[in-house]
Scaffold this motif. Structure first.
Motif, PDB file in Angstrom:
ATOM      1  N   ALA A 147      -5.703   1.561  -6.243  1.00 47.93           N
ATOM      2  CA  ALA A 147      -5.963   2.921  -5.771  1.00 47.93           C
ATOM      3  C   ALA A 147      -7.208   3.455  -6.460  1.00 47.93           C
ATOM      4  O   ALA A 147      -7.506   3.106  -7.608  1.00 47.93           O
ATOM      5  CB  ALA A 147      -4.778   3.832  -6.066  1.00 47.93           C
ATOM      6  N   THR A 191      -7.456  10.343  -2.686  1.00 54.71           N
ATOM      7  CA  THR A 191      -6.790   9.143  -3.201  1.00 54.71           C
ATOM      8  C   THR A 191      -6.835   8.107  -2.091  1.00 54.71           C
ATOM      9  O   THR A 191      -6.358   8.351  -0.990  1.00 54.71           O
ATOM     10  CB  THR A 191      -5.331   9.433  -3.606  1.00 54.71           C
ATOM     11  OG1 THR A 191      -5.327  10.461  -4.609  1.00 54.71           O
ATOM     12  CG2 THR A 191      -4.656   8.191  -4.160  1.00 54.71           C
ATOM     13  N   THR A 201       2.256   1.685  -3.526  1.00 57.61           N
ATOM     14  CA  THR A 201       1.202   2.140  -4.427  1.00 57.61           C
ATOM     15  C   THR A 201       0.859   3.601  -4.164  1.00 57.61           C
ATOM     16  O   THR A 201       0.669   4.381  -5.109  1.00 57.61           O
ATOM     17  CB  THR A 201      -0.053   1.253  -4.273  1.00 57.61           C
ATOM     18  OG1 THR A 201       0.303  -0.102  -4.590  1.00 57.61           O
ATOM     19  CG2 THR A 201      -1.177   1.704  -5.178  1.00 57.61           C
ATOM     20  N   ALA A 202       0.791   4.002  -2.906  1.00 61.09           N
ATOM     21  CA  ALA A 202       0.493   5.395  -2.561  1.00 61.09           C
ATOM     22  C   ALA A 202       1.546   6.343  -3.129  1.00 61.09           C
ATOM     23  O   ALA A 202       1.211   7.415  -3.634  1.00 61.09           O
ATOM     24  CB  ALA A 202       0.387   5.552  -1.043  1.00 61.09           C
ATOM     25  N   SER A 260       0.833  -1.210   0.000  1.00 62.10           N
ATOM     26  CA  SER A 260       0.000   0.000   0.000  1.00 62.10           C
ATOM     27  C   SER A 260       0.867   1.259   0.000  1.00 62.10           C
ATOM     28  O   SER A 260       0.557   2.223  -0.702  1.00 62.10           O
ATOM     29  CB  SER A 260      -0.936   0.017   1.208  1.00 62.10           C
ATOM     30  OG  SER A 260      -1.885  -1.013   1.127  1.00 62.10           O
ATOM     31  N   VAL A 283      -5.881   4.130  -1.150  1.00 61.09           N
ATOM     32  CA  VAL A 283      -5.008   3.035  -1.569  1.00 61.09           C
ATOM     33  C   VAL A 283      -5.240   1.817  -0.691  1.00 61.09           C
ATOM     34  O   VAL A 283      -5.360   1.935   0.531  1.00 61.09           O
ATOM     35  CB  VAL A 283      -3.526   3.472  -1.495  1.00 61.09           C
ATOM     36  CG1 VAL A 283      -2.603   2.310  -1.797  1.00 61.09           C
ATOM     37  CG2 VAL A 283      -3.260   4.634  -2.430  1.00 61.09           C
ATOM     38  N   MET A 287       0.993   6.676  -6.858  1.00 63.47           N
ATOM     39  CA  MET A 287      -0.172   7.526  -7.112  1.00 63.47           C
ATOM     40  C   MET A 287       0.139   8.996  -6.835  1.00 63.47           C
ATOM     41  O   MET A 287      -0.339   9.879  -7.548  1.00 63.47           O
ATOM     42  CB  MET A 287      -1.374   7.070  -6.283  1.00 63.47           C
ATOM     43  CG  MET A 287      -1.959   5.742  -6.714  1.00 63.47           C
ATOM     44  SD  MET A 287      -2.496   5.676  -8.432  1.00 63.47           S
ATOM     45  CE  MET A 287      -1.204   4.661  -9.158  1.00 63.47           C
TER      46      MET A 287
END
Length: 128
Positions: free
Chosen positions: A92, A85, A18-19, A15, A87, A22
């Motif tokens: 996301a 946003t 991915t954050a 996570s 995640v 993003m």
């Protein structure tokens, strides 16, 4: 096929990764600077765009995806306001409002998926 993702301590690292991806992706549109896209987008990336209605156009491959997002990010007189946003693991959800050159706006959401540190899937939807 239904897929469920349950967040636990093991998914925390994914996570976080991915954050960060993003955050960098959103910065492309906030700064109108697509230079980071080449390193954020996977070779097998697929975008299902918001237009034309109702299903949107499909863009497959890194070159096509980078070209589409570059065109959107560099369109003069427009802006995206990122509303949220969220995640979870390799996925996301980005809620946004897009302001067009004529001052009108529309709201939408992107459903994103990341694999091996790069964006592999983006599906865009708009209200209305």
């Amino acid at each position: 096929m239904t897929q469920e993702l349950v967040m636990d301590a093991n998914a925390y690292g994914l996570s976080q990764q991915t954050a960060e991806i993003m955050r960098r992706y959103n910065d492309v549109f906030q700064r109108h600077d697509p230079s980071a896209l080449a390193e954020l987008v996977a070779d097998d990336c697929v975008i299902e765009n918001t237009v034309p209605a109702p299903d949107g156009a499909r863009h497959a491959g890194k070159e096509a995806c980078v070209a589409l997002w570059t065109a959107i990010a560099t369109q003069a007189g427009t802006r995206f306001d990122i509303e949220e946003t969220f995640v979870a693991g390799d996925r996301a959800t980005i809620r946004w409002r897009y302001f067009m050159t004529d001052g009108n706006s529309l709201r939408g959401v992107n459903l994103m998926r990341v694999a091996d540190g790069r964006i592999v899937e983006a599906m865009g939807y708009v209200k209305g």
